[in-house]
Write an enzyme that holds these catalytic residues in place. Structure first.
Site, PDB file in Angstrom:
ATOM      1  CG  HIS A 280      43.379  39.425  29.024  1.00  0.00           C
ATOM      2  ND1 HIS A 280      42.951  38.188  28.582  1.00  0.00           N
ATOM      3  CD2 HIS A 280      42.274  40.191  29.175  1.00  0.00           C
ATOM      4  CE1 HIS A 280      41.639  38.224  28.457  1.00  0.00           C
ATOM      5  NE2 HIS A 280      41.201  39.416  28.818  1.00  0.00           N
ATOM      6  CG  ASP A 337      39.196  47.333  31.655  1.00  0.00           C
ATOM      7  OD1 ASP A 337      38.196  47.758  31.047  1.00  0.00           O
ATOM      8  OD2 ASP A 337      39.203  46.272  32.297  1.00  0.00           O
TER       9      ASP A 337
END
Ligand code: ACO
Length: 401
Positions: A280, A337
């Site tokens: 991320h 996700d």
């Protein structure tokens, strides 16, 4: 620094920051994120509390208007959304005209843009009152578009739900109601969906949100700006990762479950393969949303009595990554996700719809960010560049080139 004082400054010094890794684009009072500590708060409310105790509609209200609503405020908001939840019948024709093979993200971004044609009054929005009208319109109509996008693909009739139900329960009904069968709700699925939508509802200046703000900064209408954001979300490095994760886990399963082979591929710089659902831009310790979703995946699969072997593969990959210097050194951890698709699949949502579900969750965040940008009267977004092309040269006739 008084940021407003910088607004007129366009001198000759240009900072270059590919991917805007260190560039702030705005001041915002919506979402607080501390990537080192793994903190995420909407309007000051910790994500953990909201995911456990709030409804998605309450969270939407808080994101857009600043505080959790009172009972009366929520009642009015829900009614206003309900009043706007019917589509022009011609929208149905557009949905029907798409091929069944179309990717739902392409369909939903087109339909969101098409809504401008049916609601011209929501294009030129300047006052807060006009903004409110456009906001409840899209919150009413978008879930119908999501459900119709899925139903069209499955050859099911394009029905309406019952907006007197809770927002998420109605969503579930619109997606799953079978013809000639009485609709029976599923509390486990509705609760899990509520949680997932809340966890996706905003994430400050990510790729799709920045797209919404920048498109809206030209005073393009709300629906057009949202459509741009949906397109940005589609990519596998952003929201499209939830579909890519599931496809990756399926591929590993089909390949005999050899997680080590895929870990090696992810580390090989000559191989374009990346471990989808890992890493991320901002979280460098853990993604607080992933923590909640991982727990929810265990609970939902257990409650629904679903046994999915790819959950074990996902957990195996996570465990290996936690002990692998490549991932540890680069601070790569599961993101929002990584586990969400496993829950969506257990609910019966097709893989190609996963990113559309992300868009449904992110809708209030995009709206809040667009509204804040307009109320702050932000200038048009227009980054600069460093020109590295040819210097002046003369035109050459085509037969002499
Ligand atoms: N698998 C393998 N290596 C990775 C991964 C991954 N998933 N993610 C990052 N890396 C490596 C990069 O190759 C790079 O290595 P290097 O320093 O040796 O060159 C290093 O880690 C840093 O990666 P960047 O791509 O520079 O980090 P950036 O912040 O630009 O990208 C991103 C973040 C896009 C999320 C990236 O981690 C990625 O592609 N992850 C997989 C896709 C994904 O899950 N996206 C969803 C993100 S969450 C969301 O948008 C909702």
């Amino acid at each position: 620094i008084d940021i407003k004082s910088l607004r007129g400054v366009t001198d000759s010094v240009i900072t270059i920051d590919p991917g805007f890794k260190n560039t702030g684009s705005c001041e915002s009072a919506i979402t607080f994120l501390d990537g080192e500590k793994g903190i995420l708060r909407y309007r000051g409310y910790p994500i953990e509390q909201l995911a456990e105790q709030a409804t998605f509609l309450e969270v939407s209200y808080a994101l857009i208007f600043g505080d959790l609503p009172t009972t009366d405020q929520l009642k009015k908001f829900k009614q206003d959304i309900c009043d706007q939840s019917i589509l022009d019948e011609d929208v149905r024709k557009i949905v029907e005209a798409f091929p069944k093979s179309a990717h739902p993200m392409g369909v939903i971004s087109s339909l969101t843009s098409a809504l401008t044609a049916f609601n011209p009054s929501s294009v030129n929005v300047n006052s807060e009152e006009d903004m409110y009208k456009a906001i409840v319109k899209i919150l009413g109509k978008f879930p119908v578009l999501v459900a119709w996008t899925m139903r069209k693909k499955q050859g099911l009739p394009l029905d309406y739900g019952d907006c007197n139900l809770g927002y998420v329960e109605n969503m579930y009904k619109m997606m799953f109601k079978q013809p000639n069968k009485e609709f029976v709700t599923n509390d486990i699925v509705v609760e899990a969906l509520n949680k997932l939508l809340i966890l996706h509802a905003d994430h400050e200046q990510n790729c799709s949100t920045s797209t919404v703000r920048i498109a809206g900064s030209s005073h393009a209408g709300l629906f057009a700006s949202l459509s741009a954001g949906i397109s940005a979300l589609w990519g596998p490095l952003h929201g499209g990762a939830n579909q890519a994760v599931l496809e990756m886990l399926e591929a590993i399963k089909a390949d005999g479950g050899d997680t080590k082979k895929y870990m090696a591929k992810a580390k090989d710089k000559d191989d374009p393969f990346r471990l989808m659902g890992f890493g991320h831009r901002v979280y460098k310790n853990f993604d607080p949303r992933a923590k909640i979703i991982k727990k929810a995946a265990d609970e939902v699969l257990n409650d629904l009595g679903v046994e999915d072997p790819i959950l074990a593969i996902a957990k195996g990959l996570e465990q290996e990554a936690l002990n692998d210097p490549y991932f540890v050194d680069r601070k790569l951890y599961p993101n929002v996700d990584f586990y969400s698709g496993i829950i969506y699949r257990a609910m019966g949502i097709p893989v190609e719809m996963f990113t559309v579900m992300f868009a449904l969750g992110r809708l209030p965040g995009w709206i809040a960010q667009w509204r804040e940008m307009r109320l702050n009267k932000e200038p048009i977004g227009r980054p600069r560049q460093i020109y590295v092309g040819k210097t002046t040269r003369d035109f050459v006739d085509i037969d002499k080139r």
